[in-house]
Motif scaffolding. Structure first.
Motif, short mmCIF file in Angstrom:
data_model
loop_
_atom_site.label_atom_id
_atom_site.label_comp_id
_atom_site.label_asym_id
_atom_site.label_seq_id
_atom_site.Cartn_x
_atom_site.Cartn_y
_atom_site.Cartn_z
N SER A 195 0.83 -1.22 0.00
CA SER A 195 0.00 0.00 0.00
C SER A 195 0.86 1.26 0.00
CB SER A 195 -0.92 0.00 1.24
OG SER A 195 -1.81 -1.09 1.19
N VAL A 196 1.95 1.23 0.76
CA VAL A 196 2.85 2.39 0.79
C VAL A 196 3.50 2.58 -0.57
CG1 VAL A 196 5.01 3.27 1.76
CG2 VAL A 196 3.27 2.28 3.27
N THR A 197 3.90 1.48 -1.20
CA THR A 197 4.52 1.56 -2.53
C THR A 197 3.55 2.15 -3.56
OG1 THR A 197 5.88 -0.39 -2.04
CG2 THR A 197 5.61 0.21 -4.36
N LYS A 198 2.25 1.84 -3.39
CA LYS A 198 1.22 2.36 -4.30
C LYS A 198 0.76 3.76 -3.89
CE LYS A 198 -0.61 -2.25 -5.32
NZ LYS A 198 -1.79 -3.15 -5.18
N ALA A 207 -3.62 -1.38 6.99
CA ALA A 207 -2.63 -2.45 7.08
C ALA A 207 -1.71 -2.25 8.27
CB ALA A 207 -1.82 -2.51 5.79
N PHE A 208 -1.38 -0.99 8.57
CA PHE A 208 -0.50 -0.73 9.71
C PHE A 208 -1.20 -1.10 11.02
CE2 PHE A 208 0.85 2.02 13.19
CZ PHE A 208 2.19 1.70 13.25
N VAL A 209 -2.46 -0.71 11.16
CA VAL A 209 -3.20 -1.02 12.38
C VAL A 209 -3.29 -2.53 12.59
CG1 VAL A 209 -5.49 -0.92 13.46
CG2 VAL A 209 -4.52 1.13 12.38
N GLU A 210 -3.53 -3.28 11.51
CA GLU A 210 -3.65 -4.73 11.62
C GLU A 210 -2.33 -5.37 12.04
OE1 GLU A 210 -5.06 -5.99 7.84
OE2 GLU A 210 -7.17 -5.47 8.25
N SER A 211 -1.24 -4.93 11.46
CA SER A 211 0.07 -5.49 11.79
C SER A 211 0.48 -5.14 13.21
CB SER A 211 1.13 -5.01 10.79
OG SER A 211 1.21 -3.59 10.80
N ALA A 212 0.24 -3.88 13.61
CA ALA A 212 0.59 -3.45 14.96
C ALA A 212 -0.25 -4.18 16.01
CB ALA A 212 0.41 -1.94 15.10
N ALA A 213 -1.53 -4.40 15.71
CA ALA A 213 -2.42 -5.10 16.64
C ALA A 213 -1.99 -6.56 16.81
CB ALA A 213 -3.86 -5.03 16.14
N ALA A 214 -1.58 -7.20 15.71
CA ALA A 214 -1.13 -8.59 15.78
C ALA A 214 0.14 -8.70 16.61
CB ALA A 214 -0.90 -9.14 14.38
N PHE A 215 1.06 -7.76 16.42
CA PHE A 215 2.30 -7.78 17.19
C PHE A 215 2.03 -7.54 18.67
CE2 PHE A 215 5.94 -5.25 18.90
CZ PHE A 215 6.84 -6.30 18.97
N GLU A 216 1.14 -6.60 18.96
CA GLU A 216 0.81 -6.30 20.36
C GLU A 216 0.16 -7.51 21.04
OE1 GLU A 216 -1.75 -2.97 20.85
OE2 GLU A 216 -1.27 -2.74 22.98
#
Length: 231
Positions: A195-198, A207-216
């Motif tokens: 998404s950032v590349t696009k 996408a950032f919220v999902e990745s950060a939530a999974a890590f947390e």
């Protein structure tokens, strides 16, 4: 009913019979009665012999389980609901023992996990670096500065800091749920890079919220929340 039957029945010695005939008939009836009584005596002796033989049979073998079932059944019949409550108390006591054993096993696993974490200073360093990287990416996306986010992400999942993070993930993860969170994190981070590349701000935020939530959530499951700064 009995009275009606007796009133309509024929007499044993009808009036049409003569006394001699009656006497003859009476003798015949007596002989029949004696035979009948003799048969009854024989039948009684057979019954007594059968009962005597049955009394000599060995008692049935009672297993431990059978004894327990008989004992519980007798208690139920004797005490009704009171006994049922007692049996329930016994079953609850067994449940308590199982629960206590489960608590012991969970405590043992938790102590083992703490030991692994305490001896994994290098892996914790990798995870601390991941926290800093995610913080920088999040600030850049929040400011709609995707170029800054891209400079941290590097445009691919082949960056050294991400490889190191996965080394730590694999070493410190044990449960299926923890491994599921790792998969979610890596999948969401790949979507974030795309998404950032696009230059898609909205998709990047999701996408950032999902990745950060999974890590947390992973750090919570593993007990690392209090050992990493910035969470």
């Amino acid at each position: 009913m009995a009275a009606a039957f007796l009133s309509t029945a024929n007499p044993f010695f009808p009036s049409s019979l003569s006394p001699s005939t009656s006497s003859s008939c009476s003798s015949s009836s007596l002989g029949t009665a004696l035979v009948h009584l003799n048969n009854q005596n024989v039948q009684r002796r057979i019954t007594l012999c059968k009962a005597s033989n049955e009394s000599l049979l060995p008692p049935p073998v009672l297993t431990k389980r059978g004894f327990t079932l008989c004992f519980i059944t007798s208690l139920v019949l004797a005490a009704g609901n009171g006994c049922s409550n007692g049996i329930a108390a016994i079953l609850e006591a067994d449940d308590d023992v199982e629960l206590l054993e489960k608590v012991k096993q969970d405590r043992k696993k938790r102590l083992e996990r703490q030991g692994v974490i305490s001896s994994s200073s290098k892996e914790k360093g990798y995870l601390q670096d991941l926290v800093y990287k995610l913080s920088q990416i999040g600030q850049a996306i929040d400011n709609n500065d995707l170029s800054a986010a891209s400079s941290v992400l590097g445009g691919s999942t082949d960056k050294e800091w991400l490889k190191n993070a996965n080394v730590a993930f694999n070493k410190l993860s044990s449960s299926p749920e923890e491994k599921t969170q790792i998969e979610t994190f890596n999948s969401s981070l790949a979507s974030l890079i795309s998404s950032v590349t696009k230059n898609d701000v909205e998709s990047s935020k999701v996408a950032f919220v999902e990745s950060a939530a999974a890590f947390e959530k992973w750090t919570t499951l593993t007990g690392l929340t209090g050992q990493l700064k910035g969470l």
